[in-house]
Design a protein around this motif. Structure first.
Motif, PDB file in Angstrom:
ATOM      1  N   GLU A 138      57.438  58.013  28.990  1.00 49.40           N
ATOM      2  CA  GLU A 138      56.199  58.252  28.611  1.00 49.40           C
ATOM      3  C   GLU A 138      56.108  58.935  27.202  1.00 49.40           C
ATOM      4  O   GLU A 138      55.314  59.054  26.478  1.00 49.40           O
ATOM      5  N   VAL A 155      58.864  61.220  24.173  1.00 50.57           N
ATOM      6  CA  VAL A 155      60.012  61.398  23.851  1.00 50.57           C
ATOM      7  C   VAL A 155      59.864  62.606  22.705  1.00 50.57           C
ATOM      8  O   VAL A 155      59.208  62.373  22.012  1.00 50.57           O
ATOM      9  N   GLN A 197      61.803  53.567  19.843  1.00 53.36           N
ATOM     10  CA  GLN A 197      60.512  52.477  20.426  1.00 53.36           C
ATOM     11  C   GLN A 197      60.943  51.714  21.510  1.00 53.36           C
ATOM     12  O   GLN A 197      60.463  51.599  22.588  1.00 53.36           O
ATOM     13  N   LEU A 222      60.749  53.761  24.999  1.00 55.20           N
ATOM     14  CA  LEU A 222      59.115  54.270  25.229  1.00 55.20           C
ATOM     15  C   LEU A 222      58.415  53.177  25.762  1.00 55.20           C
ATOM     16  O   LEU A 222      58.806  52.143  25.503  1.00 55.20           O
ATOM     17  N   GLY A 242      53.361  55.081  25.108  1.00 58.22           N
ATOM     18  CA  GLY A 242      54.416  56.056  25.170  1.00 58.22           C
ATOM     19  C   GLY A 242      54.313  56.820  23.594  1.00 58.22           C
ATOM     20  O   GLY A 242      53.978  56.339  22.681  1.00 58.22           O
ATOM     21  N   PHE A 290      55.793  59.542  20.823  1.00 62.14           N
ATOM     22  CA  PHE A 290      57.273  60.092  20.112  1.00 62.14           C
ATOM     23  C   PHE A 290      56.658  61.258  19.324  1.00 62.14           C
ATOM     24  O   PHE A 290      55.770  61.188  18.227  1.00 62.14           O
ATOM     25  N   LYS A 304      53.866  54.141  20.514  1.00 64.61           N
ATOM     26  CA  LYS A 304      54.350  52.951  20.670  1.00 64.61           C
ATOM     27  C   LYS A 304      53.314  51.874  20.866  1.00 64.61           C
ATOM     28  O   LYS A 304      52.560  52.003  21.682  1.00 64.61           O
TER      29      LYS A 304
END
Length: 258
Positions: free
Chosen positions: A121, A123, A136, A139, A143, A145, A257
């Motif tokens: 969920e 990163v 990507q 995730l 999610g 990043f 994402k």
């Protein structure tokens, strides 16, 4: 203020000792009070803490170094993973992180992360190389990043002064807009993006020597012997100004994402 030959011999011996200093993990505490970074206009730590609080699934810290920053976040046990590529740090983290419920995976390529599709969920990535499309992949849809990166102009002026033609070149492609564009092309929506060029000040030249020896990709081939004449000039500058200055380059991106 003048600097005589006796002073410079003393400085050179001090710099040579700094050059041989040991370094573990990603801990710059040896430079506390000797190196000062200008504060960034954002707070990466506060941002990741907020996202961790809102996450019920798994989270990943990419390029965890010695695990120092990740552990300071008190991440959830059993749901936290970390990657690291540098073998001494891998060995250190394998002993340390499992005690805190964190699973470490060694990585060998940015293009091949050792996780299944849709694993995370959240990163997190602070100053670690990454493949946007590979992040990507791991995730989950929706999610997050969040990354803070060292840009392609970081410390390049100081590197050029010390090393001349052997200095690390500037990388104009590794800055905010090109990286945001790459993330978008790999299926992300960028929701926050900032870039800054803070100043870094060394209060003694020995601190610079310690730093340059560690950050070898920005100061390739640096040594006290090779750069001695330039270090002397920096010592004289420090005696006039109280510091030696370098320009850093940082950018931070939060992306979701699609």
């Amino acid at each position: 203020m003048g600097t005589d030959k006796m002073d410079m011999n003393k400085w050179k011996q001090s710099w040579l000792q700094e050059e041989q200093s040991s370094f573990r993990g990603w801990d710059f505490s040896a430079l506390s009070g000797r190196m000062e970074e200008e504060q960034l206009p954002w707070n990466y730590e506060a941002a990741v803490r907020a996202y961790i609080r809102g996450t019920t699934g798994n989270l990943l810290d990419m390029g965890t170094g010695g695990g120092e920053f990740l552990l300071s976040l008190s991440p959830p046990k059993g749901r936290t993973y970390a990657t690291e590529a540098y073998p001494p740090n891998v060995e250190l983290c394998r002993k340390l992180l499992p005690k805190h419920g964190i699973e470490l995976r060694q990585v060998f390529s940015d293009e091949e992360l050792p996780f299944a599709d849709d694993s995370f969920e959240l990163v997190m990535n602070r100053h670690e190389a990454f493949s946007a499309c590979e992040v990507q992949r791991i995730l989950k849809p929706g999610g997050v990043f969040i990354t803070q990166q060292v840009g392609g102009k970081n410390n390049r002026g100081l590197s050029a002064f010390l090393l001349g033609d052997g200095a690390a070149p500037e990388d104009d492609a590794f800055c905010l807009e090109p990286v945001c564009s790459e993330l978008r092309s790999c299926g992300f929506t960028v929701i926050e993006a900032s870039e800054n060029f803070p100043l870094l000040r060394f209060r003694d030249v020995g601190a610079l020597v310690y730093f340059a020896k560690i950050i070898e990709w920005e100061f390739p081939g640096f040594s006290v012997e090779r750069c001695y004449d330039r270090l002397v000039l920096l010592q004289q500058q420090l005696e006039r100004n109280g510091y030696v200055e370098s320009m850093e380059h940082r950018f931070m991106i939060t992306a979701v994402k699609r």
